[in-house]
Design an enzyme around this catalytic site. Sequence first.
Site, PDB file in Angstrom:
ATOM      1  N   ASP A  66      -3.198  24.259 -16.541  1.00  0.00           N
ATOM      2  CA  ASP A  66      -4.011  25.057 -15.228  1.00  0.00           C
ATOM      3  C   ASP A  66      -5.242  24.862 -14.918  1.00  0.00           C
ATOM      4  O   ASP A  66      -6.109  24.907 -15.837  1.00  0.00           O
ATOM      5  CB  ASP A  66      -2.768  26.195 -14.744  1.00  0.00           C
ATOM      6  CG  ASP A  66      -3.074  26.815 -16.460  1.00  0.00           C
ATOM      7  OD1 ASP A  66      -3.843  26.476 -16.846  1.00  0.00           O
ATOM      8  OD2 ASP A  66      -1.778  27.738 -16.384  1.00  0.00           O
ATOM      9  N   ASP A 134       5.249  37.436 -18.668  1.00  0.00           N
ATOM     10  CA  ASP A 134       6.519  37.864 -18.065  1.00  0.00           C
ATOM     11  C   ASP A 134       7.102  36.833 -18.132  1.00  0.00           C
ATOM     12  O   ASP A 134       8.366  36.653 -17.286  1.00  0.00           O
ATOM     13  CB  ASP A 134       6.091  38.310 -16.117  1.00  0.00           C
ATOM     14  CG  ASP A 134       5.001  36.999 -15.460  1.00  0.00           C
ATOM     15  OD1 ASP A 134       5.167  36.092 -16.673  1.00  0.00           O
ATOM     16  OD2 ASP A 134       4.717  37.268 -14.437  1.00  0.00           O
ATOM     17  N   HIS A 136       6.191  33.275 -17.921  1.00  0.00           N
ATOM     18  CA  HIS A 136       5.565  32.195 -17.721  1.00  0.00           C
ATOM     19  C   HIS A 136       4.443  31.540 -18.492  1.00  0.00           C
ATOM     20  O   HIS A 136       3.827  31.900 -19.582  1.00  0.00           O
ATOM     21  CB  HIS A 136       4.228  32.619 -16.844  1.00  0.00           C
ATOM     22  CG  HIS A 136       3.195  32.627 -16.999  1.00  0.00           C
ATOM     23  ND1 HIS A 136       2.748  34.179 -16.468  1.00  0.00           N
ATOM     24  CD2 HIS A 136       2.322  32.645 -17.464  1.00  0.00           C
ATOM     25  CE1 HIS A 136       1.509  34.784 -17.089  1.00  0.00           C
ATOM     26  NE2 HIS A 136       0.606  33.783 -17.135  1.00  0.00           N
ATOM     27  N   GLU A 141       5.327  31.057 -12.750  1.00  0.00           N
ATOM     28  CA  GLU A 141       5.942  32.664 -12.554  1.00  0.00           C
ATOM     29  C   GLU A 141       7.007  31.944 -12.530  1.00  0.00           C
ATOM     30  O   GLU A 141       7.964  31.138 -12.032  1.00  0.00           O
ATOM     31  CB  GLU A 141       4.806  32.899 -11.581  1.00  0.00           C
ATOM     32  CG  GLU A 141       3.683  33.245 -11.402  1.00  0.00           C
ATOM     33  CD  GLU A 141       2.970  34.670 -12.330  1.00  0.00           C
ATOM     34  OE1 GLU A 141       4.042  34.671 -14.004  1.00  0.00           O
ATOM     35  OE2 GLU A 141       2.104  34.376 -12.922  1.00  0.00           O
TER      36      GLU A 141
HETATM   37  C1  GLP Z   1      -2.687  32.931 -18.482  1.00  0.00           C
HETATM   38  C2  GLP Z   1      -2.155  30.808 -18.625  1.00  0.00           C
HETATM   39  C3  GLP Z   1      -1.462  31.019 -19.651  1.00  0.00           C
HETATM   40  C4  GLP Z   1      -1.122  31.359 -20.790  1.00  0.00           C
HETATM   41  C5  GLP Z   1      -1.377  33.609 -20.544  1.00  0.00           C
HETATM   42  C6  GLP Z   1      -1.072  34.297 -21.471  1.00  0.00           C
HETATM   43  O1  GLP Z   1      -1.357  32.686 -17.313  1.00  0.00           O
HETATM   44  N1  GLP Z   1      -1.863  30.134 -17.404  1.00  0.00           N
HETATM   45  O2  GLP Z   1      -1.093  29.925 -19.975  1.00  0.00           O
HETATM   46  O3  GLP Z   1      -0.299  31.233 -21.438  1.00  0.00           O
HETATM   47  O4  GLP Z   1      -2.301  33.337 -18.909  1.00  0.00           O
HETATM   48  O5  GLP Z   1      -2.340  34.733 -22.164  1.00  0.00           O
HETATM   49  P1  GLP Z   1      -2.480  34.985 -23.180  1.00  0.00           P
HETATM   50  O6  GLP Z   1      -2.743  33.936 -24.309  1.00  0.00           O
HETATM   51  O7  GLP Z   1      -4.203  35.841 -23.582  1.00  0.00           O
HETATM   52  O8  GLP Z   1      -2.065  36.570 -23.351  1.00  0.00           O
END
Ligand code: GLP
Length: 241
Positions: A66, A134, A136, A141
Amino acid sequence: MKIKILPTDQIYKEVADVFSNLITSKEYPILGLATGSTPVGVYNELIKRYQEGKLSFKNVTSFNLDEYVGLDGNHDQSYRYFMNHHLFNHVDIDKNKTFVPLGIGDIKDNAKKYDLMIDAAGGIDLQILGIGSDGHIAFNEPGTPFDALTHEAELTEMTIKDNARFFESIGDVPTRAITMGLASIMKARKIVLIALGKNKVDAITRLLNGEVSLDLPVSVLNTHQDVTIYLDKETFGYLEK
Ligand code: GLP
């Protein structure tokens, strides 16, 4: 679904092993990569192996999940910048074979082309995933249809709040993203998901209970053939008892 509960350092090593095994055994491996704080330890481990001469990324192609809409690759909060900084600049990968969805220009067109590019490359061999609090994955989402391909998505308030820590202020966090869809992710032949820390307990508990619902995007993985979930022992050790 396989579940591994390990100390965080060991998770980074084991997941790096999974990547190394693929990279050394397949002539032209296709990696699915993720951003967020969670995979950084894996990338550090891969960089170390490259520096020790144990691993080469020469024949690797990669597709990231993404990108924020509105940030170009030079913006220090873009996911393209993140990937260059945390992995690509430190290994011998050909940057022309590293793909991150484009968050500027015609997003619909960028999205359509992205899935076609993944398919044309032969599909993703190994996809690494983090998880949002959440539930995702990538920027899919709650409520995202399971059959979604790469698309433009609106971030939830919770995700904006979670990700604000990387920005100067919460008002600077983009509210939209271009993201591989759940169906794009499900096409990967093998999936490894890492969840670290207390804010992931809720979503992981629901996932492990076997829930499959649009309300919990990660739960689509309950219908995939080859998923391994890595959970840190400090947070999830209680599951072993
Ligand atoms: C963002 C990314 C996700 C990732 C999430 C969690 O929203 N788009 O791909 O899994 O963050 O981030 P973290 O690993 O910092 O908890």
